[in-house]
Design an enzyme around this catalytic site. Structure first.
Site, PDB file in Angstrom:
ATOM      1  N   HIS A 179      43.120  60.082  27.796  1.00 53.38           N
ATOM      2  CA  HIS A 179      42.908  59.125  28.890  1.00 53.38           C
ATOM      3  C   HIS A 179      44.144  58.885  29.749  1.00 53.38           C
ATOM      4  O   HIS A 179      44.039  58.264  30.792  1.00 53.38           O
ATOM      5  CB  HIS A 179      42.387  57.792  28.351  1.00 53.38           C
ATOM      6  CG  HIS A 179      43.444  56.961  27.688  1.00 53.38           C
ATOM      7  ND1 HIS A 179      43.810  57.150  26.388  1.00 53.38           N
ATOM      8  CD2 HIS A 179      44.219  55.962  28.162  1.00 53.38           C
ATOM      9  CE1 HIS A 179      44.755  56.289  26.083  1.00 53.38           C
ATOM     10  NE2 HIS A 179      45.038  55.552  27.136  1.00 53.38           N
TER      11      HIS A 179
HETATM   12  C1  UD1 Z   1      44.899  51.193  30.369  1.00 54.54           C
HETATM   13  C2  UD1 Z   1      46.413  51.084  30.158  1.00 54.54           C
HETATM   14  C3  UD1 Z   1      46.854  52.095  29.111  1.00 54.54           C
HETATM   15  C4  UD1 Z   1      46.040  51.947  27.833  1.00 54.54           C
HETATM   16  C5  UD1 Z   1      44.560  52.065  28.165  1.00 54.54           C
HETATM   17  C6  UD1 Z   1      43.722  51.887  26.930  1.00 54.54           C
HETATM   18  C7  UD1 Z   1      47.668  50.432  32.177  1.00 54.54           C
HETATM   19  C8  UD1 Z   1      48.592  50.896  33.235  1.00 54.54           C
HETATM   20  N1  UD1 Z   1      47.143  51.394  31.383  1.00 54.54           N
HETATM   21  O1  UD1 Z   1      44.623  52.463  30.924  1.00 54.54           O
HETATM   22  O2  UD1 Z   1      48.217  51.860  28.810  1.00 54.54           O
HETATM   23  O3  UD1 Z   1      46.410  52.973  26.928  1.00 54.54           O
HETATM   24  O4  UD1 Z   1      44.239  51.027  29.116  1.00 54.54           O
HETATM   25  O5  UD1 Z   1      42.404  52.248  27.151  1.00 54.54           O
HETATM   26  O6  UD1 Z   1      47.425  49.252  32.060  1.00 54.54           O
HETATM   27  N2  UD1 Z   1      37.250  51.899  33.622  1.00 54.54           N
HETATM   28  C9  UD1 Z   1      35.915  51.670  33.401  1.00 54.54           C
HETATM   29  N3  UD1 Z   1      35.568  50.631  32.581  1.00 54.54           N
HETATM   30  C10 UD1 Z   1      36.469  49.810  31.992  1.00 54.54           C
HETATM   31  C11 UD1 Z   1      37.841  50.046  32.253  1.00 54.54           C
HETATM   32  C12 UD1 Z   1      38.213  51.088  33.044  1.00 54.54           C
HETATM   33  O7  UD1 Z   1      35.067  52.381  33.895  1.00 54.54           O
HETATM   34  O8  UD1 Z   1      36.064  48.894  31.250  1.00 54.54           O
HETATM   35  C13 UD1 Z   1      37.652  53.065  34.445  1.00 54.54           C
HETATM   36  C14 UD1 Z   1      37.775  52.793  35.912  1.00 54.54           C
HETATM   37  O9  UD1 Z   1      37.422  53.967  36.579  1.00 54.54           O
HETATM   38  C15 UD1 Z   1      39.257  52.557  36.076  1.00 54.54           C
HETATM   39  C16 UD1 Z   1      39.822  53.537  35.076  1.00 54.54           C
HETATM   40  O10 UD1 Z   1      38.918  53.535  33.989  1.00 54.54           O
HETATM   41  O11 UD1 Z   1      39.697  52.761  37.366  1.00 54.54           O
HETATM   42  C17 UD1 Z   1      41.208  53.207  34.591  1.00 54.54           C
HETATM   43  O12 UD1 Z   1      41.249  51.896  34.038  1.00 54.54           O
HETATM   44  P1  UD1 Z   1      42.634  51.081  34.006  1.00 54.54           P
HETATM   45  O13 UD1 Z   1      42.403  49.733  33.446  1.00 54.54           O
HETATM   46  O14 UD1 Z   1      43.304  51.161  35.346  1.00 54.54           O
HETATM   47  O15 UD1 Z   1      43.562  51.923  33.060  1.00 54.54           O
HETATM   48  P2  UD1 Z   1      43.257  52.738  31.712  1.00 54.54           P
HETATM   49  O16 UD1 Z   1      43.223  54.175  32.036  1.00 54.54           O
HETATM   50  O17 UD1 Z   1      42.095  52.159  30.961  1.00 54.54           O
END
Ligand code: UD1
Length: 353
Positions: free
Chosen positions: A201
C-alpha cells in the site's frame, strides 16, 4: 489524569486498543478522537469492534485528500475539540497524517503532547511517514519509544531528555491475539503452511504505474499461492492504471480484521509486504518476511534473516519462500506490557501534579 487520543488510520486503531484498556484499567479519563482518515468499515469499524475499543467520542469525518488538504482539514477540525477537552495529555500514535495534525493542533494550544511509537526512522525523506515522524517527535513534550534503536535516534537528534523507552504496544496486541487464533483454518480455502500473505500500500510501490505493474507481476509469478489483502489504495491505483489483480499465484481478498490477519500469518509460510506493522507481526509470529522496500523502521526484524529487504524484486521467487530461520528471535519489542508502561509514563509526568 485526562488523556485525549487522536487516531484516524488502521494501524492507529491497533495501537489504541491496549492503551485504551490500560487507561481504563487505571481509572483515567480517556477521550477518543477519530479524524476519519480511514472510513471504510474494513479499515476502521471492524478494528473497534474486534479489539473492543470504545466507540470514538468525537468523529471528525475528514476523509481522503492530498497530504496538505487532508492534514490541514484535520488540524482545523481537531483544534476546537482539544481546546474544549483541555486534557492533561494529547496522545498521538505512529506516523500518519492524523499523527502530525494532532501534534500540531496540541502544541499550538500549549497542551502537553505525547508521541507513542516515537523515534522510528527510515531516513528516507521521500516518505510521508518520515516527515510525520520527525515533525511530531520534535513538536512533542514526551517521546514514548518502542525500542532501544528508536531511543538512540531520539538521542542523536537532541531529544533524549524527553524520551522514555516503554516497548511496542502493537506487540501487546499481537501476543494477546495470537493464542486465540492459533487453531483457525487458513482463509480462502488455502492450505496451512502452503501460502504467502501479501500486502502492498505504500506510495513508493503504488503511485508509479511501472513500479506497481512490476510488483504485481512479481507476486503473480511466485511458486505458491499469494493471499493479497488489497488495501483500498492498491485497488484504486490498479484500476486507474488498468492493472488486473488476482491472476497467476495471486488470490486477491479485502483487508482482514486484525485477529483474522494474525490467523492468516500464523497459517502461512511467510509474508511479503511494504507495511511496517506486518513486518513486525511476521517476526513476532515466527514467519519469514520479505519487505519490498529499501529500508525498514524495524531493523531488529532483520536479525538472522527473519526479515529481508528486497526493493529490486529480483529473486523474489526464491527469497519469499525461504524457510523460517532456526535462530531464536529475542524480545526487542518488549514482552507485552508496553501499554501499561505508557500509561505509567503519562501519569508520572502530568504537569502540575
Ligand atoms: C495511511 C498512512 C500510512 C499507513 C496506512 C495504513 C499517511 C501519510 N499514510 O496510508 O502511513 O501505513 O494509512 O493503512 O497518513 N481509502 C479508501 N478508504 C479508506 C481509506 C483510504 O478508499 O477508508 C483510499 C482512498 O483512495 C485514499 C487512499 O486510500 O485516497 C489513501 O488513503 P490515505 O489515508 O491518504 O493513506 P493510506 O495509503 O491509507
Amino acid at each position: 489524569m485526562k488523556v485525549v487520543s487522536v487516531v484516524g488510520a488502521r494501524p492507529q486503531f491497533v495501537k489504541l486498543a491496549p492503551v485504551a484498556q490500560a487507561l481504563d484499567g487505571a481509572g483515567h479519563e480517556h477521550v477518543i478522537v477519530h479524524t476519519g482518515q480511514h472510513y471504510d468499515a474494513a479499515m476502521s469499524d471492524v478494528f473497534f469492534a474486534d479489539l473492543r475499543i470504545p466507540a470514538p467520542d468525537v468523529h471528525l469525518a475528514v476523509g481522503s485528500g492530498s497530504h496538505g488538504v487532508q492534514t490541514g482539514a484535520m488540524l482545523a477540525a481537531i483544534e476546537p475539540v482539544l481546546a474544549d477537552a483541555a486534557p492533561d495529555w494529547v496522545l498521538v500514535y505512529g506516523d500518519t497524517n492524523s499523527t502530525l495534525a494532532g501534534a500540531v493542533a496540541a502544541v499550538k494550544l500549549h497542551l502537553p503532547v505525547a508521541h507513542l511509537e516515537a523515534g522510528l526512522r527510515s531516513f528516507n525523506r521521500l516518505m510521508p511517514e518520515e516527515h510525520n515522524r520527525v515533525l511530531t517527535d520534535h513538536a512533542a513534550d514526551l517521546l514514548l519509544a518502542p525500542t532501544e534503536v528508536a531511543m538512540n535516534h531520539l538521542a542523536n537528534e537532541g531529544l533524549a531528555a524527553r524520551s522514555e523507552l516503554v516497548g511496542d504496544v502493537m506487540t501487546d496486541v499481537c501476543l494477546q491475539v495470537r493464542d486465540a487464533v492459533a487453531g483457525d483454518a487458513p482463509p480462502a480455502g488455502l492450505d496451512r503452511g502452503g501460502y504467502l500473505v501479501a500486502t502492498i500500500h505504500r506510495a513508493e510501490n503504488t503511485d508509479d504505474p511501472d513500479r506497481l505493474r512490476a510488483v504485481v507481476a512479481a507476486l503473480e509469478a511466485l511458486p505458491v499461492p499469494v493471499l493479497l489483502l488489497a488495501h483500498p489504495r492498491l485497488r484504486a491505483r490498479c484500476e486507474q492504471h488498468g492493472i488486473e489483480l488476482g491472476t497467476g499465484a495471486v488470490v486477491v481478498a479485502d483487508p482482514l480484521p486484525y485477529p483474522a490477519m494474525v490467523g492468516a500469518v500464523v497459517g502461512s509460510r511467510g509474508v511479503v509486504t511494504d507495511s511496517g506493522g506486518l513486518q513486525k507481526e511476521a517476526f513476532l509470529l515466527g514467519r519469514p518476511c520479505t519487505t519490498l522496500r529499501t529500508e525498514t523502521e524495524w531493523p531488529e526484524t532483520l536479525a538472522d534473516g527473519w526479515n529481508a529487504l528486497l526493493p529490486g524484486l529480483g529473486g523474489l521467487d526464491e527469497v519469499a519462500v525461504r524457510p523460517a530461520p532456526t535462530a531464536a528471535r529475542g524480545i526487542p519489542y518488549g514482552s507485552g506490557d508496553a501499554a501499561s508502561r505508557t500509561v505509567e509514563a503519562l501519569a508520572r509526568r502530568v504537569v502540575g501534579e
